[in-house]
Design an enzyme around this catalytic site. Structure first.
Site, PDB file in Angstrom:
ATOM      1  N   GLU A  84       0.842  -1.184   0.000  1.00 33.14           N
ATOM      2  CA  GLU A  84       0.000   0.000   0.000  1.00 33.14           C
ATOM      3  C   GLU A  84       0.888   1.248   0.000  1.00 33.14           C
ATOM      4  OE1 GLU A  84      -3.634  -0.570   0.838  1.00 33.14           O
ATOM      5  OE2 GLU A  84      -3.281  -2.719   0.754  1.00 33.14           O
ATOM      6  N   ARG A 138      -9.108 -10.161  -6.305  1.00 34.59           N
ATOM      7  CA  ARG A 138      -8.509  -9.890  -5.005  1.00 34.59           C
ATOM      8  C   ARG A 138      -9.500 -10.230  -3.904  1.00 34.59           C
ATOM      9  NH1 ARG A 138      -6.752  -5.233  -7.978  1.00 34.59           N
ATOM     10  NH2 ARG A 138      -4.483  -5.103  -8.135  1.00 34.59           N
TER      11      ARG A 138
END
Length: 280
Positions: free
Chosen positions: A3, A250
């Protein structure tokens, strides 16, 4: 996939280790750049741009790398044994008199003229941790395709840069919408709050070794990695299902009681093991 806060930390480690130093070691283990030698060049610094890393050298040269799912930059002291994977996974080595940065499993590695970095990152939306952050532009990007699923819109780095699968699930929980809700169906007050919420979460975690979104002791995340465990708010079991366009699914986590909006049919839910606590 790392991230934005994880990449920000990687950039800071690279910058702190190499910036202002002259390279004494340079090794690029990819065919296209196998003969590139940067020994003698000064490292100007490393900057993050969304999930991209830009390491700049004197002479107007930039090394662009992206970690994707498995990549990592590791920093070692002089004489320290390199750890992070077998030697055949090393893609780049940048060494100074007292520090060495080793890039393992880097799926993206390319050189650019510094003045042409936009070729690699110009498509990105406002960076949640960058100087170009613009919440109004980020919101406009998200709302530009009102039929798109919220989770997919958040992951699209062209809308805003820095959100990965963990934050996607956590942000959707915090605004009370399932990741499958069309962006255009999100109530206006929640849509307006979304960019600021995303920024606060990433900023709060960019200096932490363990990512936290809850503010609760012993509970780091609300939904991500918590399939079948009770929701921290309502005790309903957290669910998980794949979300994606078919090319790259995902695992996506949500609470069916706290979050409103469409969700996959029960038969579409995936069976996964709960993931270990996410660290940066």
């Amino acid at each position: 996939m790392p991230e934005g806060d994880t990449v920000w930390q990687a950039a800071r480690r690279l910058h702190d280790a190499l910036a202002g130093q002259v390279l004494t070691l340079s090794d690029f283990r990819v065919p296209q750049y196998a003969v590139v030698d940067l020994v003698g060049r000064t490292v100007l610094g490393t900057s993050p741009r969304g999930k991209h890393l830009l390491t700049r050298f004197d002479g107007g040269l930039t090394l662009h790398t992206h970690l994707r799912m498995e990549g990592a930059w590791k920093i070692f002291g002089s004489g320290e044994r390199w750890r992070g994977g077998p030697s055949h996974q090393i893609r780049a080595v940048l060494g100074t008199a007292d520090r060495t940065a080793v890039g393992f499993r880097l799926p993206v590695l390319e050189f650019l003229r510094t003045g042409e970095e936009e070729q690699a990152v110009g498509h990105l939306g406002p960076d949640l941790l960058g100087p170009d952050w613009d919440p109004g532009r980020a919101l406009g990007n998200l709302l530009a395709d009102p039929a798109r699923q919220l989770g997919e819109a958040l992951l699209d780095q062209r809308n805003l840069a820095g959100i990965g699968n963990v934050y996607k699930s956590e942000i959707c929980f915090l605004i009370g919408a399932t990741p499958w809700l069309p962006v255009g169906a999100l109530p206006a007050d929640r849509a307006t709050q979304l960019p600021g919420l995303a920024k606060r979460l990433l900023e709060a975690n960019r200096d932490r070794p363990v990512r936290r979104t809850t503010g609760l002791r012993g509970q780091d995340l609300f939904v991500y990695g918590r399939a079948r465990r009770p929701c921290l708010r309502c005790r309903t079991p957290i669910r998980v299902a794949d979300q994606g366009d078919g090319s790259r699914e995902r695992p996506t986590y949500w609470c069916p009681a706290c979050q409103t909006g469409p969700a996959p049919a029960p038969g579409a839910h995936r069976t996964v093991r709960n993931r270990p606590r996410t660290t940066n």
